[in-house]
Enzyme design. Structure first.
Site, mmCIF file in Angstrom:
data_model
loop_
_atom_site.group_PDB
_atom_site.id
_atom_site.type_symbol
_atom_site.label_atom_id
_atom_site.label_comp_id
_atom_site.label_asym_id
_atom_site.label_seq_id
_atom_site.Cartn_x
_atom_site.Cartn_y
_atom_site.Cartn_z
ATOM 1 N N GLU A 1 35.484 40.436 48.674
ATOM 2 C CA GLU A 1 35.480 41.864 48.342
ATOM 3 C C GLU A 1 34.018 42.172 48.543
ATOM 4 O OE1 GLU A 1 37.071 43.223 44.574
ATOM 5 O OE2 GLU A 1 36.104 45.240 44.745
ATOM 6 N N SER B 1 42.210 45.928 37.999
ATOM 7 C CA SER B 1 41.857 47.347 38.298
ATOM 8 C C SER B 1 42.689 48.240 37.471
ATOM 9 C CB SER B 1 41.769 47.699 39.717
ATOM 10 O OG SER B 1 42.920 47.407 40.349
ATOM 11 N N ASP C 1 46.361 39.350 38.270
ATOM 12 C CA ASP C 1 45.023 38.731 38.124
ATOM 13 C C ASP C 1 45.106 38.416 36.811
ATOM 14 O OD1 ASP C 1 43.290 39.619 40.287
ATOM 15 O OD2 ASP C 1 42.795 41.354 39.466
ATOM 16 N N GLU D 1 38.979 35.019 39.725
ATOM 17 C CA GLU D 1 37.666 35.529 40.151
ATOM 18 C C GLU D 1 36.543 34.296 40.258
ATOM 19 O OE1 GLU D 1 35.745 39.212 38.797
ATOM 20 O OE2 GLU D 1 37.658 40.411 39.138
HETATM 21 O O1 KIV Z 1 41.784 44.459 40.518
HETATM 22 C C1 KIV Z 1 41.878 44.409 41.763
HETATM 23 O O2 KIV Z 1 42.531 45.629 42.137
HETATM 24 C C2 KIV Z 1 41.453 43.421 42.692
HETATM 25 C C3 KIV Z 1 41.297 44.088 44.096
HETATM 26 C C4 KIV Z 1 40.489 45.189 44.236
HETATM 27 C C5 KIV Z 1 41.205 43.032 44.891
HETATM 28 O O3 KIV Z 1 40.866 42.744 42.358
#
Ligand code: KIV
Length: 263
Positions: free
Chosen positions: A186, A49, A87, A119
Site C-alpha cells: 500500500e 477500512s 482483516d 499488517e
Molecule cells: O482495510 C482495507 O480496506 C485495506 C485495503 C485498503 C487494502 O486494508
C-alpha cells in the site's frame, strides 16, 4: 447439480504464474459482495477500512474482532465463488503468535471466510509462519499500514528513501518466506511495487503501488465515489454519492409536497 469452482489461494499463485491480473475489492455486507462479484471482483476483502467508511470512526483503530466477524459473515453469505479475506483488527494479533492464532480461529469459524490479513513486515514474520504452519491462509500487508497511523502520524507514501526501500524489500522477503499467500503493498513508489512483484513468487496486491502488481485492490466507497474524498491513488469510477443524494432528495421533496405515494 452444478459444481461451483471457488477461487482459492492456489488460484492467486496460478494467476501470477500465468501473468493474469486479479481483481480485489473491499466489501462490507452481502449486497456489496453480490454486486462486486457479479461485476468481476474475484477476491472480496473485508478490510478494517470498515471502521472509517461504514462505522464512522476516524481511524481503523477502534474496529474490533466482533465488528470484523459480523461484516465478514455477511460478505460470505453474499459471495458465490470469490475468495473472502478478513482483516484482523488492531490489537487482535500483535501481542504474540498465539493471540493471532486464536483471533484467526474465531474469524474462520464464525464467519466462514477463507483467509486473514495482518499488517506488518519482518517483525510479523514469526506470527505469519505460526499461522501458516497451522493451516491458516495469511495475507500480509506492508508499506502504508493504517493501524500504525498513530506512530507515523499520517497516511502518506512509505519507503520513499533508500533506507525505507531496503526495509520494505526485507519486509516483503520475510513475509513471503514465512508463508504469506500474498502480499498487499500500500502507498509505495510504483517502481518499488514492480521490483517486489518481480522478485517474489508470492503474488502482490497493489493499492497505490503502481500497475505492475499481480492484483489491484480498491476500497468500495472510493471506487464508487461514495467517500467524501479519495486518496490520490484511488480514482472514483462513478459518483454514487451524487446518485444516492439525488434520489433521496427528490423522494424527500415528494414526501414534503404530499406527492408520495402517488395515491
Ligand atoms: O482495510 C482495507 O480496506 C485495506 C485495503 C485498503 C487494502 O486494508
Amino acid at each position: 447439480m452444478t459444481t461451483l469452482k471457488r477461487i482459492t489461494a492456489a488460484t492467486l499463485t496460478r494467476a501470477k504464474q500465468a501473468e493474469e491480473k486479479m481483481v480485489w475489492l473491499t466489501a462490507y455486507d452481502a449486497a456489496s459482495a453480490q454486486i462486486a462479484e457479479a461485476a468481476g471482483a474475484e477476491v472480496l476483502l473485508v478490510g478494517d477500512s470498515l471502521g472509517m467508511v461504514s462505522l464512522g470512526f476516524d481511524s481503523t483503530l477502534p474496529v474490533t474482532l466482533d465488528h470484523m466477524i459480523h461484516h465478514t459473515a455477511a460478505v460470505v453469505r453474499g459471495r458465490s465463488k470469490a475468495w473472502v479475506v478478513c482483516d484482523l483488527p488492531f490489537g487482535s494479533y500483535q501481542q504474540n503468535p498465539e493471540q493471532a492464532f486464536l483471533s484467526s480461529v474465531r474469524v474462520l469459524q464464525e464467519s466462514a471466510c477463507d483467509a486473514v490479513k495482518i499488517e506488518g513486515g519482518e517483525h510479523m514474520a514469526n506470527t505469519i509462519s505460526f499461522l501458516s504452519e497451522r493451516g491458516i491462509a495469511v495475507v500480509a500487508h506492508i508499506g502504508l499500514t493504517p493501524q500504525s497511523v498513530k506512530k507515523f502520524g499520517s497516511y502518506g507514501k512509505r519507503a520513499k528513501d533508500d533506507a525505507g526501500r531496503a526495509q520494505l524489500i526485507q519486509d516483503a522477503k520475510a513475509v513471503a518466506a514465512a508463508g504469506a499467500v500474498c502480499i498487499v503493498l500500500e502507498n509505495i513508489p510504483a517502481d518499488l511495487g514492480t521490483e517486489i512483484t518481480n522478485m517474489l513468487d508470492t503474488p502482490t496486491v497493489g493499492i497505490g503501488a503502481g500497475n505492475h502488481c499481480d492484483a489491484q485492490v480498491l476500497v468500495w466507497n472510493d471506487l464508487l465515489g461514495i467517500s467524501a474524498s479519495n486518496p490520490p491513488f484511488a480514482p472514483a469510477y462513478a459518483n454514487v454519492r451524487a446518485v444516492m443524494s439525488d434520489a433521496i432528495s427528490r423522494w424527500a421533496a415528494d414526501v414534503k409536497a404530499g406527492q408520495f405515494p402517488k395515491a
